[in-house]
Every structure is written in structure tokens, then in C-alpha cells.
Design a protein around this motif. Structure first.
Motif, PDB file in Angstrom:
ATOM      1  N   ASP A 156       0.827  -1.212   0.000  1.00 43.25           N
ATOM      2  CA  ASP A 156       0.000   0.000   0.000  1.00 43.25           C
ATOM      3  C   ASP A 156       0.861   1.261   0.000  1.00 43.25           C
ATOM      4  O   ASP A 156       1.739   1.427   0.847  1.00 43.25           O
ATOM      5  N   ILE A 157       0.546   2.148  -0.917  1.00 44.36           N
ATOM      6  CA  ILE A 157       1.297   3.403  -1.037  1.00 44.36           C
ATOM      7  C   ILE A 157       0.774   4.403  -0.017  1.00 44.36           C
ATOM      8  O   ILE A 157      -0.430   4.640   0.072  1.00 44.36           O
ATOM      9  N   VAL A 158       1.698   4.997   0.750  1.00 48.51           N
ATOM     10  CA  VAL A 158       1.295   6.020   1.717  1.00 48.51           C
ATOM     11  C   VAL A 158       2.059   7.315   1.446  1.00 48.51           C
ATOM     12  O   VAL A 158       3.199   7.300   0.981  1.00 48.51           O
ATOM     13  N   GLN A 159       1.378   8.428   1.729  1.00 46.63           N
ATOM     14  CA  GLN A 159       2.024   9.741   1.683  1.00 46.63           C
ATOM     15  C   GLN A 159       2.414  10.069   3.113  1.00 46.63           C
ATOM     16  O   GLN A 159       1.535  10.262   3.957  1.00 46.63           O
ATOM     17  N   CYS A 160       3.712  10.112   3.383  1.00 44.42           N
ATOM     18  CA  CYS A 160       4.168  10.339   4.760  1.00 44.42           C
ATOM     19  C   CYS A 160       4.590  11.795   4.927  1.00 44.42           C
ATOM     20  O   CYS A 160       5.488  12.276   4.243  1.00 44.42           O
ATOM     21  N   HIS A 161       3.902  12.462   5.876  1.00 37.79           N
ATOM     22  CA  HIS A 161       4.138  13.891   6.123  1.00 37.79           C
ATOM     23  C   HIS A 161       5.015  14.124   7.346  1.00 37.79           C
ATOM     24  O   HIS A 161       5.066  15.246   7.852  1.00 37.79           O
ATOM     25  N   CYS A 162       5.685  13.074   7.855  1.00 39.65           N
ATOM     26  CA  CYS A 162       6.504  13.278   9.055  1.00 39.65           C
ATOM     27  C   CYS A 162       7.673  14.210   8.731  1.00 39.65           C
ATOM     28  O   CYS A 162       8.099  14.328   7.583  1.00 39.65           O
ATOM     29  N   GLN A 163       8.188  14.864   9.774  1.00 41.65           N
ATOM     30  CA  GLN A 163       9.207  15.879   9.506  1.00 41.65           C
ATOM     31  C   GLN A 163      10.490  15.262   8.948  1.00 41.65           C
ATOM     32  O   GLN A 163      11.170  15.878   8.125  1.00 41.65           O
ATOM     33  N   ARG A 164      10.798  14.041   9.347  1.00 39.09           N
ATOM     34  CA  ARG A 164      12.031  13.422   8.844  1.00 39.09           C
ATOM     35  C   ARG A 164      11.929  13.135   7.346  1.00 39.09           C
ATOM     36  O   ARG A 164      12.885  13.349   6.600  1.00 39.09           O
ATOM     37  N   CYS A 165      10.770  12.644   6.912  1.00 35.34           N
ATOM     38  CA  CYS A 165      10.583  12.428   5.463  1.00 35.34           C
ATOM     39  C   CYS A 165      10.630  13.754   4.715  1.00 35.34           C
ATOM     40  O   CYS A 165      11.200  13.843   3.629  1.00 35.34           O
ATOM     41  N   ARG A 166      10.024  14.796   5.313  1.00 30.29           N
ATOM     42  CA  ARG A 166      10.034  16.097   4.637  1.00 30.29           C
ATOM     43  C   ARG A 166      11.468  16.598   4.484  1.00 30.29           C
ATOM     44  O   ARG A 166      11.867  17.097   3.421  1.00 30.29           O
ATOM     45  N   LYS A 167      12.255  16.477   5.556  1.00 30.17           N
ATOM     46  CA  LYS A 167      13.658  16.905   5.476  1.00 30.17           C
ATOM     47  C   LYS A 167      14.423  16.065   4.455  1.00 30.17           C
ATOM     48  O   LYS A 167      15.217  16.584   3.657  1.00 30.17           O
ATOM     49  N   ALA A 168      14.223  14.745   4.507  1.00 26.27           N
ATOM     50  CA  ALA A 168      14.992  13.843   3.647  1.00 26.27           C
ATOM     51  C   ALA A 168      14.696  14.087   2.170  1.00 26.27           C
ATOM     52  O   ALA A 168      15.558  13.869   1.317  1.00 26.27           O
ATOM     53  N   ASN A 169      13.461  14.526   1.873  1.00 25.54           N
ATOM     54  CA  ASN A 169      13.070  14.713   0.479  1.00 25.54           C
ATOM     55  C   ASN A 169      13.056  16.178   0.059  1.00 25.54           C
ATOM     56  O   ASN A 169      12.963  16.466  -1.138  1.00 25.54           O
ATOM     57  N   GLY A 170      13.083  17.103   1.026  1.00 32.80           N
ATOM     58  CA  GLY A 170      12.972  18.522   0.691  1.00 32.80           C
ATOM     59  C   GLY A 170      11.629  18.857   0.079  1.00 32.80           C
ATOM     60  O   GLY A 170      11.528  19.729  -0.783  1.00 32.80           O
ATOM     61  N   SER A 171      10.576  18.135   0.515  1.00 35.47           N
ATOM     62  CA  SER A 171       9.254  18.329  -0.078  1.00 35.47           C
ATOM     63  C   SER A 171       8.187  18.108   0.986  1.00 35.47           C
ATOM     64  O   SER A 171       8.489  17.747   2.121  1.00 35.47           O
ATOM     65  N   ALA A 172       6.931  18.326   0.610  1.00 32.49           N
ATOM     66  CA  ALA A 172       5.835  18.301   1.586  1.00 32.49           C
ATOM     67  C   ALA A 172       5.615  16.914   2.183  1.00 32.49           C
ATOM     68  O   ALA A 172       5.132  16.795   3.297  1.00 32.49           O
ATOM     69  N   PHE A 173       5.911  15.887   1.413  1.00 31.14           N
ATOM     70  CA  PHE A 173       5.745  14.528   1.935  1.00 31.14           C
ATOM     71  C   PHE A 173       6.578  13.569   1.101  1.00 31.14           C
ATOM     72  O   PHE A 173       7.064  13.927   0.022  1.00 31.14           O
ATOM     73  N   PRO A 176      -1.985   6.061  -4.340  1.00 32.96           N
ATOM     74  CA  PRO A 176      -1.824   6.211  -2.894  1.00 32.96           C
ATOM     75  C   PRO A 176      -3.113   5.861  -2.150  1.00 32.96           C
ATOM     76  O   PRO A 176      -4.213   6.041  -2.682  1.00 32.96           O
ATOM     77  N   THR A 177      -2.959   5.344  -0.929  1.00 28.47           N
ATOM     78  CA  THR A 177      -4.124   4.893  -0.157  1.00 28.47           C
ATOM     79  C   THR A 177      -4.428   5.778   1.037  1.00 28.47           C
ATOM     80  O   THR A 177      -5.537   5.739   1.563  1.00 28.47           O
ATOM     81  N   GLN A 178      -3.447   6.550   1.525  1.00 25.20           N
ATOM     82  CA  GLN A 178      -3.666   7.302   2.768  1.00 25.20           C
ATOM     83  C   GLN A 178      -2.535   8.297   2.999  1.00 25.20           C
ATOM     84  O   GLN A 178      -1.474   8.187   2.377  1.00 25.20           O
ATOM     85  N   HIS A 179      -2.819   9.239   3.891  1.00 23.21           N
ATOM     86  CA  HIS A 179      -1.803  10.188   4.367  1.00 23.21           C
ATOM     87  C   HIS A 179      -1.488   9.842   5.814  1.00 23.21           C
ATOM     88  O   HIS A 179      -2.419   9.683   6.616  1.00 23.21           O
ATOM     89  N   ILE A 180      -0.220   9.749   6.162  1.00 27.77           N
ATOM     90  CA  ILE A 180       0.140   9.465   7.558  1.00 27.77           C
ATOM     91  C   ILE A 180       1.009  10.596   8.117  1.00 27.77           C
ATOM     92  O   ILE A 180       1.616  11.366   7.363  1.00 27.77           O
ATOM     93  N   PHE A 181       1.041  10.676   9.438  1.00 26.59           N
ATOM     94  CA  PHE A 181       1.752  11.739  10.161  1.00 26.59           C
ATOM     95  C   PHE A 181       1.312  13.133   9.715  1.00 26.59           C
ATOM     96  O   PHE A 181       2.130  14.051   9.629  1.00 26.59           O
ATOM     97  N   VAL A 182      -0.008  13.275   9.471  1.00 27.39           N
ATOM     98  CA  VAL A 182      -0.496  14.598   9.055  1.00 27.39           C
ATOM     99  C   VAL A 182      -0.408  15.610  10.198  1.00 27.39           C
ATOM    100  O   VAL A 182      -0.419  16.819   9.955  1.00 27.39           O
ATOM    101  N   ALA A 183      -0.298  15.127  11.456  1.00 29.41           N
ATOM    102  CA  ALA A 183      -0.126  16.062  12.579  1.00 29.41           C
ATOM    103  C   ALA A 183       1.164  16.860  12.423  1.00 29.41           C
ATOM    104  O   ALA A 183       1.280  17.959  12.956  1.00 29.41           O
TER     105      ALA A 183
END
Ligand SMILES: [Zn+2]
Ligand SMILES: [Zn+2]
Length: 136
Positions: A26-43, A110-117
């Protein structure tokens, strides 16, 4: 016997190439801060794959690992910086693939957004997919 799925992918510079001989989860869009930093993007857009299905066919020496938390290693191309997979100690049989490095077209959505907080304050999620404050 069902036909085995096969996907290929590569980093931005093309030095590192991999194959997945199996299913992509399952494809997820991860909005956690570490993923954002690692990718330089919103998720980051990630999907689990079986470790046994993942094969680096070129440039294995380029894959560098960074320990981004106690339980997570992020693996990226040390020449161009493309994030490829992450490895979590609590799921040692799975890798989390950064699916935008795939070269094979993907039918799944994609199936869901995670770490949207912890999503970026300027980011608006405009699709109707389920949203979870952390990992569900
Ligand atoms: Zn590269
Ligand atoms: Zn994340």
C-alpha cells in the motif's frame, strides 16, 4: 503459477539501479518531519516491499545509509542524493521504497496520508484519502 511482478528503478544520476521481483504494498504519503527533510518536499511517497524481493543490480557501493532515528535507517544514493529505501528495525523483513525512484509505470494509487499532525503548515491535502495523525 501466477506471473511474478517485476519492477525496475534508479536514482537521479542513474548510477544505482534496482529491481523488485514481487509485489509493492500500500502506497502512503508520509508527512513526518524526517521524510520532509529527507526529500525537501511536503511529503514522501512510500510503499512497503519485501526485503527478499529487492535486488540492487548496479551501483551497490553508492547506497549510503543514514540512521535518522533509533529505529530507522534511510538509504540514498551518495552521488546524487536520491532517497531509495528506508529500513525499520521493527519490520526487518520489509523495506519502505521511495516509489518515485521507480522506472516501471505503477498502476496502484496512494491509499492514505500518515503523520499529518506534523505536515507542513503551508501544505493543503486536497484529495479524499484517509488522513492519520501518526502511523495507523
Ligand atoms: Zn545517484
Ligand atoms: Zn515519514
Amino acid at each position: 503459477m501466477s506471473e511474478q511482478k517485476r519492477y525496475t528503478g534508479s536514482c537521479l544520476c542513474g548510477g544505482l539501479r534496482y529491481e523488485i521481483r514481487g509485489e509493492i504494498g500500500d502506497i502512503v504519503q508520509c508527512h513526518c518531519q524526517r521524510c520532509r527533510k529527507a526529500n525537501g518536499s511536503a511529503f514522501a511517497t512510500n510503499a512497503p516491499i519485501r526485503k527478499a524481493d529487492f535486488h540492487i543490480v548496479q551501483g551497490e557501493h553508492l547506497l549510503k545509509k543514514f540512521q535518522s532515528s533509533e529505529t530507522t535507517q534511510r538509504c540514498f544514493c551518495s552521488d546524487c542524493g536520491s532517497p531509495i529505501i528506508s529500513i525499520k528495525t521493527d519490520t526487518p523483513d520489509l523495506y519502505r521504497l521511495r516509489i518515485d525512484t521507480l522506472d516501471t509505470p505503477l498502476q496502484q494509487k496512494p491509499t492514505q496520508h500518515i503523520f499529518v499532525a506534523s505536515k507542513a503548515e503551508w501544505d493543503s491535502i486536497c484529495d479524499g484519502l484517509p488522513q492519520y495523525n501518526e502511523r495507523p
